[in-house]
Design a protein around this motif. Structure first.
Motif, PDB file in Angstrom:
ATOM      1  N   LEU A   1       8.705  -2.996 -16.606  1.00 29.32           N
ATOM      2  CA  LEU A   1       8.027  -2.221 -15.566  1.00 29.32           C
ATOM      3  C   LEU A   1       8.714  -2.421 -14.218  1.00 29.32           C
ATOM      4  N   THR A   2       8.958  -1.312 -13.502  1.00 24.93           N
ATOM      5  CA  THR A   2       9.395  -1.355 -12.111  1.00 24.93           C
ATOM      6  C   THR A   2       8.540  -0.361 -11.324  1.00 24.93           C
ATOM      7  N   ALA A   3       8.522  -0.478  -9.988  1.00 29.81           N
ATOM      8  CA  ALA A   3       7.663   0.410  -9.194  1.00 29.81           C
ATOM      9  C   ALA A   3       8.202   0.565  -7.784  1.00 29.81           C
TER      10      ALA A   3
ATOM     11  N   ILE B   1       9.222   2.769 -16.515  1.00 31.05           N
ATOM     12  CA  ILE B   1       9.457   1.798 -17.579  1.00 31.05           C
ATOM     13  C   ILE B   1      10.848   2.037 -18.136  1.00 31.05           C
ATOM     14  N   ARG B   2      11.425   1.000 -18.661  1.00 30.12           N
ATOM     15  CA  ARG B   2      12.754   1.089 -19.254  1.00 30.12           C
ATOM     16  C   ARG B   2      12.723   0.404 -20.611  1.00 30.12           C
ATOM     17  N   ASP B   3      13.252   1.074 -21.623  1.00 32.93           N
ATOM     18  CA  ASP B   3      13.325   0.531 -22.976  1.00 32.93           C
ATOM     19  C   ASP B   3      14.142  -0.756 -22.987  1.00 32.93           C
ATOM     20  N   THR B   4      13.549  -1.827 -23.536  1.00 30.00           N
ATOM     21  CA  THR B   4      14.272  -3.096 -23.702  1.00 30.00           C
ATOM     22  C   THR B   4      14.301  -3.535 -25.153  1.00 30.00           C
TER      23      THR B   4
ATOM     24  N   ALA C   1      16.841   5.167 -30.423  1.00 29.29           N
ATOM     25  CA  ALA C   1      16.340   4.784 -29.102  1.00 29.29           C
ATOM     26  C   ALA C   1      15.456   5.874 -28.523  1.00 29.29           C
ATOM     27  N   PRO C   2      14.326   5.500 -27.926  1.00 27.86           N
ATOM     28  CA  PRO C   2      13.516   6.455 -27.167  1.00 27.86           C
ATOM     29  C   PRO C   2      14.208   6.725 -25.837  1.00 27.86           C
ATOM     30  N   PRO C   3      13.637   7.566 -24.990  1.00 29.52           N
ATOM     31  CA  PRO C   3      14.213   7.713 -23.651  1.00 29.52           C
ATOM     32  C   PRO C   3      14.392   6.363 -22.987  1.00 29.52           C
ATOM     33  N   ASN C   4      15.549   6.154 -22.401  1.00 31.89           N
ATOM     34  CA  ASN C   4      15.860   4.848 -21.844  1.00 31.89           C
ATOM     35  C   ASN C   4      14.949   4.494 -20.680  1.00 31.89           C
ATOM     36  N   ALA C   5      14.575   5.466 -19.861  1.00 30.91           N
ATOM     37  CA  ALA C   5      13.697   5.232 -18.716  1.00 30.91           C
ATOM     38  C   ALA C   5      12.724   6.396 -18.564  1.00 30.91           C
ATOM     39  N   ARG C   6      11.485   6.074 -18.188  1.00 28.12           N
ATOM     40  CA  ARG C   6      10.467   7.090 -17.956  1.00 28.12           C
ATOM     41  C   ARG C   6       9.780   6.770 -16.640  1.00 28.12           C
ATOM     42  N   ALA C   7       9.554   7.786 -15.830  1.00 25.73           N
ATOM     43  CA  ALA C   7       8.891   7.602 -14.531  1.00 25.73           C
ATOM     44  C   ALA C   7       7.528   8.273 -14.542  1.00 25.73           C
ATOM     45  N   PHE C   8       6.578   7.680 -13.787  1.00 21.72           N
ATOM     46  CA  PHE C   8       5.196   8.162 -13.748  1.00 21.72           C
ATOM     47  C   PHE C   8       4.693   8.147 -12.307  1.00 21.72           C
ATOM     48  N   ALA C   9       3.755   9.044 -12.037  1.00 27.04           N
ATOM     49  CA  ALA C   9       3.041   8.989 -10.766  1.00 27.04           C
ATOM     50  C   ALA C   9       2.092   7.792 -10.790  1.00 27.04           C
ATOM     51  N   ALA C  10       1.521   7.480  -9.640  1.00 27.67           N
ATOM     52  CA  ALA C  10       0.636   6.309  -9.555  1.00 27.67           C
ATOM     53  C   ALA C  10      -0.528   6.398 -10.528  1.00 27.67           C
ATOM     54  N   ASP C  11      -1.026   7.634 -10.793  1.00 26.12           N
ATOM     55  CA  ASP C  11      -2.161   7.798 -11.704  1.00 26.12           C
ATOM     56  C   ASP C  11      -1.756   7.852 -13.167  1.00 26.12           C
ATOM     57  N   GLY C  12      -0.461   7.704 -13.448  1.00 23.02           N
ATOM     58  CA  GLY C  12       0.011   7.723 -14.830  1.00 23.02           C
ATOM     59  C   GLY C  12       0.559   9.052 -15.303  1.00 23.02           C
TER      60      GLY C  12
ATOM     61  N   VAL D   1      24.934   0.191  -7.902  1.00 31.54           N
ATOM     62  CA  VAL D   1      23.485   0.275  -7.743  1.00 31.54           C
ATOM     63  C   VAL D   1      23.152   1.698  -7.345  1.00 31.54           C
ATOM     64  N   ILE D   2      22.174   2.283  -8.059  1.00 36.44           N
ATOM     65  CA  ILE D   2      21.773   3.663  -7.765  1.00 36.44           C
ATOM     66  C   ILE D   2      20.271   3.728  -7.509  1.00 36.44           C
ATOM     67  N   ALA D   3      19.863   4.725  -6.746  1.00 39.84           N
ATOM     68  CA  ALA D   3      18.446   5.056  -6.572  1.00 39.84           C
ATOM     69  C   ALA D   3      18.148   6.246  -7.467  1.00 39.84           C
ATOM     70  N   LEU D   4      17.103   6.146  -8.272  1.00 43.93           N
ATOM     71  CA  LEU D   4      16.758   7.184  -9.234  1.00 43.93           C
ATOM     72  C   LEU D   4      15.577   8.004  -8.728  1.00 43.93           C
ATOM     73  N   ASP D   5      15.751   9.309  -8.646  1.00 45.07           N
ATOM     74  CA  ASP D   5      14.644  10.183  -8.282  1.00 45.07           C
ATOM     75  C   ASP D   5      13.709  10.294  -9.480  1.00 45.07           C
ATOM     76  N   PRO D   6      12.416   9.970  -9.333  1.00 51.90           N
ATOM     77  CA  PRO D   6      11.525   9.920 -10.499  1.00 51.90           C
ATOM     78  C   PRO D   6      11.210  11.287 -11.097  1.00 51.90           C
ATOM     79  N   VAL D   7      11.383  12.359 -10.333  1.00 53.23           N
ATOM     80  CA  VAL D   7      11.047  13.697 -10.816  1.00 53.23           C
ATOM     81  C   VAL D   7      12.259  14.389 -11.414  1.00 53.23           C
ATOM     82  N   THR D   8      13.326  14.472 -10.642  1.00 47.70           N
ATOM     83  CA  THR D   8      14.519  15.179 -11.109  1.00 47.70           C
ATOM     84  C   THR D   8      15.464  14.273 -11.882  1.00 47.70           C
ATOM     85  N   THR D   9      15.262  12.948 -11.792  1.00 46.48           N
ATOM     86  CA  THR D   9      16.141  11.901 -12.347  1.00 46.48           C
ATOM     87  C   THR D   9      17.547  11.988 -11.749  1.00 46.48           C
TER      88      THR D   9
END
Length: 488
Positions: A290-292, A300-303, A314-325, A359-367
């Motif tokens: 988990l990261t936030a 979340i990132r698959d480990t 492998a499932p999607p390596n990383a998935r992003a969510f809004a605060a409400d899930g 090091v990169i910053a990932l946009d949670p919507v557009t990735t």
């Protein structure tokens, strides 16, 4: 230190005692704990459970035994190496503190036990050239066992009897360790659960303290140290990571799934801080971290550690969510180690290490990915180590480290100062211009975030620092392997 939450006896063995034994006169309790590259034997006064002595060894303390009549503890030592076996015997007198060590550079001693008041039996263990086990046994008979000098025994020259491969070697029953500690605590008027392991801790603005530990998704403690509520975990592992919302009304927790194979599930419950109500309980069928961000967006990132091509894809390596899930974006990686999450706190961005280079910053919507700065070659496996984002008089920055504290400008990543720590950094956090780091040598180091000036270096109790959090009021909370939460 002005308070301890969850103050239990026997913290020096980290809530994970492997063996425990009581002296014949019932005045002393000895408990051993074996860790990575180090083991401990703590000797307690039975009357009040205070720790009288703490012995540390670079070898595993495989067996402890009290003399049948004397206040004398024997400790068998073994390094467990299959190719360069070594071990030894330590005799310790709790009443006087006299200690004598006898080494064997080629054999481990497991166990050492008293047959009677005059006789100590030693079982030696090593490996043959074909990696088969080889054991032998020797006995030492003496009338005078107290106050021995360092040359009283030479383990290497003791006459030994080889044991057959199927010989039965008796050890203390480890399953009795926890019930015995609980009974000894009750006899002294205290309680002991030995669940320990405060993997994450956080202080709230009203003085309450949130924490995870074994068997608990999340706990909440009042400022005076009383337990307000606890959410039980589906497995002994309990919660591993927590992210408190900006309004402090909820907290997101990462919880490994139940069962012997934690790779098969991870839960991410959303818990109300008012009473522990679980408001949402999303779950994924694989191990994940988990990261936030500070705005509540989480990812979340698959480990999942795949051992063969026959295992599930492998499932999607990383998935992003809004605060409400609410699901936002996903990232699929052909090589799962190409995108490694950076363990950073209080950050307005989701940070990752990309292809072990930058090091990169990932946009949670557009990735979409924004490259921030390049990684040094030695940082490829665990980018930056532990990290925290700050914005202080010197501007925005990332503070991070493994064996030294580092400040980098954000987002450019230029190093502005470094502070050696002399040991590995376990965890760190920052508040109001001060960076706090707990280290494996048992110290809490505090430095000025702007210029790296060391403000304080204080020793912690020997309970195994595991996590740290700087609360809104400036209080520093330290979670320990033993289960205590220390407040400074």
């Amino acid at each position: 230190m002005n308070a301890i939450f969850h103050d239990e006896p026997f913290p020096e063995v980290f809530g994970n005692a492997s063996q425990v034994i009581v002296s014949a006169d019932e005045q002393w309790i000895a408990a051993s704990s074996i860790g990575y590259h180090q083991s401990r034997v703590a000797v307690y006064r039975a009357a009040d459970l205070s720790c009288a002595h703490l012995l540390t060894f670079p070898l595993a303390a495989e067996a402890i035994d009290f003399h049948p009549t004397l206040p004398l503890l024997s400790i068998g030592l073994n390094n467990g190496d299959a190719y360069q076996r070594e071990g030894g015997l330590t005799l310790f007198e709790p009443g006087t503190g006299h200690r004598v060590d006898f080494a064997d550079p080629d054999w481990g001693v497991e166990p050492a036990r008293w047959l009677d008041a005059r006789t100590l039996e030693l079982t030696f263990f090593t490996w043959e050239s074909d990696c088969s086990q080889f054991q032998s046994r020797a006995t030492v008979v003496r009338d005078d066992w107290l106050g021995l000098p360092s040359d009283a025994l030479d383990l290497r020259t003791l006459p030994r009897t080889p044991l057959p491969p199927d010989a039965l070697v008796e050890y203390l029953d480890g399953e009795l360790t926890h019930p015995l500690l609980r009974a000894l605590a009750e006899r002294a008027g205290r309680s002991y659960d030995g669940l320990g392991g405060v993997w994450a801790v956080a202080g709230l603005s009203d003085g309450r303290v949130l924490a995870t530990r074994s068997h608990a998704v999340l706990e909440c403690w009042s400022p005076d140290g009383s337990l307000l509520w606890s959410v039980p975990a589906p497995s002994a592992a309990g919660g591993q990571r927590i992210e408190v919302s900006a309004d402090e009304r909820t907290v997101r927790v990462a919880v490994p799934g139940p069962g012997p194979d934690s790779r098969t599930r991870t839960d991410f419950p959303l818990v109300a801080t008012s009473d522990g109500t679980v408001l949402d309980a999303p779950s994924v069928p694989f191990a994940a971290a988990l990261t936030a961000r500070t705005d509540g967006v989480w990812a979340i990132r698959d480990t999942y550690q795949r051992n063969s091509e026959a295992e599930p894809p492998a499932p999607p390596n990383a998935r992003a969510f809004a605060a409400d899930g609410t699901p936002l974006g996903t990232v699929h990686e052909p090589e799962r180690y190409d995108l490694v999450p950076i363990d950073v706190r209080r950050c307005p961005e989701l940070l990752y290490g990309r292809r072990r280079r930058e090091v990169i910053a990932l946009d949670p919507v557009t990735t979409a990915e924004t490259v921030l700065f390049a990684l040094e070659p030695f940082m490829v496996d665990r980018p930056l180590g532990r990290a925290v984002y700050v914005s202080d008089s010197a501007g925005p920055a990332l503070l991070h480290g493994r064996t030294e504290l580092v400040r980098r400008t954000f987002p450019a990543g230029d190093v502005t100062w470094t502070v050696p720590t002399d040991s590995t950094i376990v965890d760190l956090d920052a508040h109001a211009g001060v960076l706090h780091a707990v280290c494996t040598d048992g110290t809490l180091l505090s430095v000025d975030t702007a210029d790296g000036t060391v403000l304080d270096r204080r020793p912690l109790p020997p309970y195994g620092p595991l996590s740290v959090h700087a609360a809104p009021d400036g209080t520093v909370l330290v979670g320990t392997t033993a289960g205590q939460i220390l407040r400074y």
